[in-house]
Design an enzyme around this catalytic site. Structure first.
Site, PDB file in Angstrom:
ATOM      1  N   ASN A   9      19.226  35.871  56.243  1.00 54.75           N
ATOM      2  CA  ASN A   9      19.096  35.125  57.495  1.00 54.75           C
ATOM      3  C   ASN A   9      19.154  33.649  57.112  1.00 54.75           C
ATOM      4  O   ASN A   9      18.211  33.109  56.529  1.00 54.75           O
ATOM      5  CB  ASN A   9      17.779  35.463  58.211  1.00 54.75           C
ATOM      6  CG  ASN A   9      17.595  34.647  59.473  1.00 54.75           C
ATOM      7  OD1 ASN A   9      17.870  33.448  59.510  1.00 54.75           O
ATOM      8  ND2 ASN A   9      17.107  35.278  60.525  1.00 54.75           N
ATOM      9  N   GLU A  36      21.570  34.988  62.070  1.00 52.73           N
ATOM     10  CA  GLU A  36      21.120  33.762  62.743  1.00 52.73           C
ATOM     11  C   GLU A  36      22.011  32.582  62.348  1.00 52.73           C
ATOM     12  O   GLU A  36      21.534  31.518  61.976  1.00 52.73           O
ATOM     13  CB  GLU A  36      19.641  33.470  62.464  1.00 52.73           C
ATOM     14  CG  GLU A  36      18.994  32.656  63.571  1.00 52.73           C
ATOM     15  CD  GLU A  36      17.482  32.514  63.456  1.00 52.73           C
ATOM     16  OE1 GLU A  36      16.913  31.801  64.315  1.00 52.73           O
ATOM     17  OE2 GLU A  36      16.875  33.114  62.543  1.00 52.73           O
ATOM     18  N   TYR A 107      21.096  41.632  63.443  1.00 50.88           N
ATOM     19  CA  TYR A 107      20.020  40.666  63.653  1.00 50.88           C
ATOM     20  C   TYR A 107      19.212  41.158  64.853  1.00 50.88           C
ATOM     21  O   TYR A 107      19.551  40.911  66.010  1.00 50.88           O
ATOM     22  CB  TYR A 107      20.591  39.269  63.903  1.00 50.88           C
ATOM     23  CG  TYR A 107      19.547  38.217  64.214  1.00 50.88           C
ATOM     24  CD1 TYR A 107      18.364  38.144  63.476  1.00 50.88           C
ATOM     25  CD2 TYR A 107      19.726  37.298  65.242  1.00 50.88           C
ATOM     26  CE1 TYR A 107      17.403  37.180  63.760  1.00 50.88           C
ATOM     27  CE2 TYR A 107      18.790  36.337  65.538  1.00 50.88           C
ATOM     28  CZ  TYR A 107      17.622  36.290  64.788  1.00 50.88           C
ATOM     29  OH  TYR A 107      16.667  35.332  65.077  1.00 50.88           O
ATOM     30  N   ASP A 150      18.471  41.158  59.136  1.00 50.96           N
ATOM     31  CA  ASP A 150      17.124  40.754  59.524  1.00 50.96           C
ATOM     32  C   ASP A 150      16.718  41.689  60.662  1.00 50.96           C
ATOM     33  O   ASP A 150      17.099  41.479  61.811  1.00 50.96           O
ATOM     34  CB  ASP A 150      17.110  39.298  59.968  1.00 50.96           C
ATOM     35  CG  ASP A 150      15.738  38.836  60.437  1.00 50.96           C
ATOM     36  OD1 ASP A 150      14.787  39.645  60.361  1.00 50.96           O
ATOM     37  OD2 ASP A 150      15.631  37.684  60.894  1.00 50.96           O
ATOM     38  N   ASP A 252      13.869  30.089  56.161  1.00 51.31           N
ATOM     39  CA  ASP A 252      12.555  30.676  55.906  1.00 51.31           C
ATOM     40  C   ASP A 252      12.675  32.107  55.361  1.00 51.31           C
ATOM     41  O   ASP A 252      11.669  32.752  55.093  1.00 51.31           O
ATOM     42  CB  ASP A 252      11.653  30.632  57.142  1.00 51.31           C
ATOM     43  CG  ASP A 252      12.349  31.068  58.420  1.00 51.31           C
ATOM     44  OD1 ASP A 252      13.553  31.403  58.378  1.00 51.31           O
ATOM     45  OD2 ASP A 252      11.696  31.075  59.477  1.00 51.31           O
ATOM     46  N   HIS A 253      13.901  32.583  55.198  1.00 54.18           N
ATOM     47  CA  HIS A 253      14.165  33.893  54.604  1.00 54.18           C
ATOM     48  C   HIS A 253      14.779  33.731  53.222  1.00 54.18           C
ATOM     49  O   HIS A 253      15.488  32.744  52.954  1.00 54.18           O
ATOM     50  CB  HIS A 253      15.152  34.689  55.457  1.00 54.18           C
ATOM     51  CG  HIS A 253      14.644  35.081  56.798  1.00 54.18           C
ATOM     52  ND1 HIS A 253      14.284  36.369  57.124  1.00 54.18           N
ATOM     53  CD2 HIS A 253      14.445  34.336  57.924  1.00 54.18           C
ATOM     54  CE1 HIS A 253      13.891  36.415  58.386  1.00 54.18           C
ATOM     55  NE2 HIS A 253      13.974  35.199  58.896  1.00 54.18           N
TER      56      HIS A 253
END
Length: 262
Positions: A9, A36, A107, A150, A252-253
């Site tokens: 992601n 994303e 996603y 994700d 953040d992944h």
């Protein structure tokens, strides 16, 4: 032939095109699935990826939200997309390799902050989306297929930093984990990451809200690689590149990897 696949992601492919390029140069997976992307397909900087060997793409996009893409060094054709929960959003794309192997890149909706479909319609959409995954793959069980992405659910107790504290937090509530497990079982999918790394805490996401994500280590395993048994039996080398979460201006992944004998 061993084929290495990664899922990540990226949280805006245009903003983090440099990070994608860095990962491709350092790790050189044969296939990279992104989620994303937050970009229409015609705005994704494909030329950058093409120039380092990723000449085949299947992607779906929309402005500012969602978006999925598969970048491949191997010949691959676009194999369509699925519109689960009737959302009409860019949340799935599939690619087919020359040998017939199909790669599904998902996603799944995050589901908002309140785990109650009556109070929070986004949570209902998430549950409906996963239910449609269960129905689809249960009705037409896949073979020679890989499902990544994700999935926004950490299903096992050791997929989160605190099972007890997160039982009422979206991504680890019992209704979500049961739904994801049902979807996995319906399709006959094997969780390749946990096949290779069966024990211990394992995370792929750490919140931006944590001032020191690495020290706090309050992670969740939201990103998954599944495969049908015919491919899972030849899978190996699963890993999560935690250090990528510490790169400059990161997602953040962290990327998740696995290698398949295809």
């Amino acid at each position: 032939m061993p084929v290495t696949l990664a899922t990540w992601n990226i949280n805006s492919v245009r903003l983090r095109a440099g990070l994608v390029t860095e990962l491709l140069r350092q790790e050189a997976p044969d296939i990279l699935c992104l989620q994303e992307c937050k970009s229409p397909v015609d705005k994704i900087p494909l030329e950058i990826f093409h120039n380092i060997g990723y000449r085949h793409i299947a992607a779906r996009g929309e402005k500012g939200y969602n978006g999925v893409a598969i970048l491949s060094k191997l010949p691959m054709e676009d194999a369509g997309d699925l519109n689960f929960a009737k959302l009409g959003q860019a949340r799935h794309v599939a690619g087919r390799l020359e040998d017939g192997t199909v790669i599904h890149n998902f996603y799944v909706p995050a589901g908002g902050d309140v785990p109650d479909r009556e109070k929070n319609p986004k949570f209902g959409q998430k549950l409906d989306y996963v239910a449609d995954m269960q129905k689809h793959f249960g009705a037409d069980r896949p073979h020679r297929s890989i499902l990544v992405g994700d999935l926004n659910i950490a299903p096992r107790e050791d997929d989160v930093w605190s099972h007890k504290q997160l039982l009422k937090v979206v991504s680890h509530t019992p209704v979500e984990t049961e739904a994801l497990n049902a979807a996995q079982e319906a399709g006959g999918w094997v969780d390749v990451t946990r096949q290779d790394i069966p024990d211990g805490q394992l995370y792929s996401w750490w919140s931006y809200r944590s001032p020191d994500w690495n020290a706090a280590d309050k992670g969740r395993r939201l990103d998954h690689i599944w495969a049908t048994p015919d491919l899972a039996s030849g899978a190996s080398g699963s890993r999560i590149l935690r250090e990528v979460r510490g790169w400059e201006k990161p997602s953040d992944h962290a990327p998740v990897f696995a290698t398949f004998d295809i």
